[in-house]
Motif scaffolding. Structure first.
Motif, PDB file in Angstrom:
ATOM      1  N   ALA A  27      15.840  37.603  46.316  1.00  0.00           N
ATOM      2  CA  ALA A  27      15.783  36.498  45.403  1.00  0.00           C
ATOM      3  C   ALA A  27      15.259  36.986  44.088  1.00  0.00           C
ATOM      4  N   LEU A  28      15.490  36.260  43.152  1.00  0.00           N
ATOM      5  CA  LEU A  28      15.187  36.714  41.820  1.00  0.00           C
ATOM      6  C   LEU A  28      14.447  35.639  41.090  1.00  0.00           C
ATOM      7  N   ALA A  29      13.324  35.961  40.531  1.00  0.00           N
ATOM      8  CA  ALA A  29      12.640  35.059  39.627  1.00  0.00           C
ATOM      9  C   ALA A  29      12.648  35.741  38.289  1.00  0.00           C
ATOM     10  N   SER A  30      13.050  35.053  37.298  1.00  0.00           N
ATOM     11  CA  SER A  30      13.225  35.678  35.999  1.00  0.00           C
ATOM     12  C   SER A  30      12.430  34.927  34.967  1.00  0.00           C
ATOM     13  N   THR A  31      11.647  35.635  34.173  1.00  0.00           N
ATOM     14  CA  THR A  31      10.897  35.009  33.121  1.00  0.00           C
ATOM     15  C   THR A  31      11.415  35.533  31.798  1.00  0.00           C
ATOM     16  N   ALA A  32      11.853  34.643  30.962  1.00  0.00           N
ATOM     17  CA  ALA A  32      12.298  35.009  29.626  1.00  0.00           C
ATOM     18  C   ALA A  32      11.299  34.413  28.659  1.00  0.00           C
ATOM     19  N   ILE A  33      10.864  35.189  27.673  1.00  0.00           N
ATOM     20  CA  ILE A  33       9.864  34.719  26.737  1.00  0.00           C
ATOM     21  C   ILE A  33      10.456  34.690  25.349  1.00  0.00           C
ATOM     22  N   ALA A  34      10.224  33.584  24.654  1.00  0.00           N
ATOM     23  CA  ALA A  34      10.699  33.465  23.282  1.00  0.00           C
ATOM     24  C   ALA A  34       9.520  33.621  22.352  1.00  0.00           C
ATOM     25  N   SER A  35       9.690  34.399  21.314  1.00  0.00           N
ATOM     26  CA  SER A  35       8.653  34.574  20.310  1.00  0.00           C
ATOM     27  C   SER A  35       9.167  34.010  19.004  1.00  0.00           C
ATOM     28  N   PRO A  36       8.438  33.042  18.433  1.00  0.00           N
ATOM     29  CA  PRO A  36       8.930  32.501  17.181  1.00  0.00           C
ATOM     30  C   PRO A  36       8.865  33.542  16.074  1.00  0.00           C
ATOM     31  N   ILE A  37       9.864  33.549  15.206  1.00  0.00           N
ATOM     32  CA  ILE A  37       9.838  34.363  14.003  1.00  0.00           C
ATOM     33  C   ILE A  37       8.834  33.700  13.074  1.00  0.00           C
ATOM     34  N   VAL A  38       8.044  34.480  12.367  1.00  0.00           N
ATOM     35  CA  VAL A  38       7.027  33.913  11.496  1.00  0.00           C
ATOM     36  C   VAL A  38       7.702  33.036  10.445  1.00  0.00           C
ATOM     37  N   SER A  39       7.363  31.742  10.494  1.00  0.00           N
ATOM     38  CA  SER A  39       7.983  30.777   9.609  1.00  0.00           C
ATOM     39  C   SER A  39       7.105  29.549   9.534  1.00  0.00           C
ATOM     40  N   ALA A  40       7.105  28.911   8.392  1.00  0.00           N
ATOM     41  CA  ALA A  40       6.327  27.688   8.229  1.00  0.00           C
ATOM     42  C   ALA A  40       6.911  26.564   9.076  1.00  0.00           C
ATOM     43  N   ASP A  41       8.204  26.623   9.367  1.00  0.00           N
ATOM     44  CA  ASP A  41       8.873  25.583  10.138  1.00  0.00           C
ATOM     45  C   ASP A  41       9.286  26.124  11.500  1.00  0.00           C
ATOM     46  N   ASP A  65      13.583  19.743  33.708  1.00  0.00           N
ATOM     47  CA  ASP A  65      13.325  20.210  32.340  1.00  0.00           C
ATOM     48  C   ASP A  65      14.179  21.408  31.958  1.00  0.00           C
ATOM     49  N   ARG A  66      15.016  21.888  32.883  1.00  0.00           N
ATOM     50  CA  ARG A  66      15.965  22.984  32.680  1.00  0.00           C
ATOM     51  C   ARG A  66      15.271  24.294  32.292  1.00  0.00           C
ATOM     52  N   GLN A  67      14.036  24.483  32.778  1.00  0.00           N
ATOM     53  CA  GLN A  67      13.311  25.717  32.513  1.00  0.00           C
ATOM     54  C   GLN A  67      13.049  26.521  33.785  1.00  0.00           C
ATOM     55  N   THR A  68      13.450  25.980  34.934  1.00  0.00           N
ATOM     56  CA  THR A  68      13.280  26.653  36.217  1.00  0.00           C
ATOM     57  C   THR A  68      14.599  26.589  36.983  1.00  0.00           C
ATOM     58  N   PHE A  69      14.954  27.697  37.650  1.00  0.00           N
ATOM     59  CA  PHE A  69      16.169  27.702  38.444  1.00  0.00           C
ATOM     60  C   PHE A  69      15.945  28.381  39.782  1.00  0.00           C
ATOM     61  N   ASP A  96      18.609  37.305  49.387  1.00  0.00           N
ATOM     62  CA  ASP A  96      18.776  35.963  49.923  1.00  0.00           C
ATOM     63  C   ASP A  96      18.647  34.841  48.896  1.00  0.00           C
ATOM     64  N   SER A  97      17.709  34.979  47.957  1.00  0.00           N
ATOM     65  CA  SER A  97      17.502  33.905  46.987  1.00  0.00           C
ATOM     66  C   SER A  97      16.904  34.440  45.705  1.00  0.00           C
ATOM     67  N   ALA A  98      17.012  33.623  44.655  1.00  0.00           N
ATOM     68  CA  ALA A  98      16.483  33.980  43.347  1.00  0.00           C
ATOM     69  C   ALA A  98      15.811  32.757  42.752  1.00  0.00           C
ATOM     70  N   ASP A  99      14.573  32.935  42.341  1.00  0.00           N
ATOM     71  CA  ASP A  99      13.844  31.851  41.666  1.00  0.00           C
ATOM     72  C   ASP A  99      13.452  32.349  40.286  1.00  0.00           C
ATOM     73  N   GLY A 100      13.625  31.533  39.282  1.00  0.00           N
ATOM     74  CA  GLY A 100      13.273  31.947  37.937  1.00  0.00           C
ATOM     75  C   GLY A 100      12.661  30.835  37.126  1.00  0.00           C
ATOM     76  N   THR A 101      11.801  31.230  36.206  1.00  0.00           N
ATOM     77  CA  THR A 101      11.185  30.290  35.283  1.00  0.00           C
ATOM     78  C   THR A 101      11.296  30.839  33.891  1.00  0.00           C
ATOM     79  N   VAL A 102      11.692  29.999  32.959  1.00  0.00           N
ATOM     80  CA  VAL A 102      11.783  30.369  31.559  1.00  0.00           C
ATOM     81  C   VAL A 102      10.539  29.825  30.876  1.00  0.00           C
ATOM     82  N   THR A 103       9.696  30.719  30.371  1.00  0.00           N
ATOM     83  CA  THR A 103       8.497  30.296  29.635  1.00  0.00           C
ATOM     84  C   THR A 103       8.525  30.887  28.242  1.00  0.00           C
TER      85      THR A 103
END
Length: 189
Positions: A1-15, A46-50, A180-187
């Protein structure tokens, strides 16, 4: 099984965009270890876990098996939605399955991570050696310095090519290796 964590880093921006807007649009799979109709795919509200449940991700060697049974792969595609201003990377995966190997049988579980259309990749491999009969949980930790990053401001699917393989020099030794299985969370941070 697979659990996958993807991390997003904001680009430095006022918005800076809201990290909660980063979600998994869809999951597709294909390959000898995950033929059409053999994978259960589940996304959280919330479409952040599969969760992926595999019915056919099985490699075998031994009397009565074909040479093509010794290696199986599954191409997993995570189509992510995220606002402009984010980059993300695969940091961790967990694979769960079963290994039953006679003496003289070796097995491996490997994964390659990359973004569609990009040449940068990173790969991991875990090895098994017979005799053994056990469930396994493999956690791949990809060092930040070798992490595959998405191009800034582009929506590109994350691809994971997962593979299991067995080898033996004995014509009578038997081996079975499954995912057999894969579990993942996107944080996102």
């Amino acid at each position: 099984a697979l659990a996958s964590t993807a991390i997003a880093s904001p680009i430095v921006s006022a918005d800076a965009p809201d990290a909660n807007q980063v979600t998994i649009n869809s999951i597709t799979t294909s390959g000898t270890g995950c033929p059409q109709g053999s994978v259960g795919k589940f996304l959280s509200a919330d479409r952040q876990t599969f969760t992926l449940i595999f019915d056919s991700f099985v490699a075998q060697v031994g009397p009565g098996t074909a040479a093509t049974d010794a290696r199986k792969f599954c191409q997993i595609n995570l189509d992510l939605h995220y606002p402009q201003g984010f980059q993300y990377s695969i940091l961790k995966t967990i694979y769960r399955g079963y290994a039953q190997l006679d003496a003289g049988v070796s097995g491996s579980q490997s994964a390659t991570y990359y973004f569609s259309g990009q040449s940068a990749q990173c790969s991991t491999t875990s090895n098994f050696k017979g005799p053994t009969a056990k469930n396994y949980a493999i956690e791949d930790n990809v060092a930040v310095t070798s992490t595959v990053w998405s191009p800034c401001g582009a929506n590109l699917p994350i691809n994971i090519k997962s593979q299991i393989a067995l080898t033996t020099s004995s014509s009578t030794a038997k081996g079975l290796l499954t995912t057999d299985s894969a579990d993942g969370t996107v944080t996102w941070v």
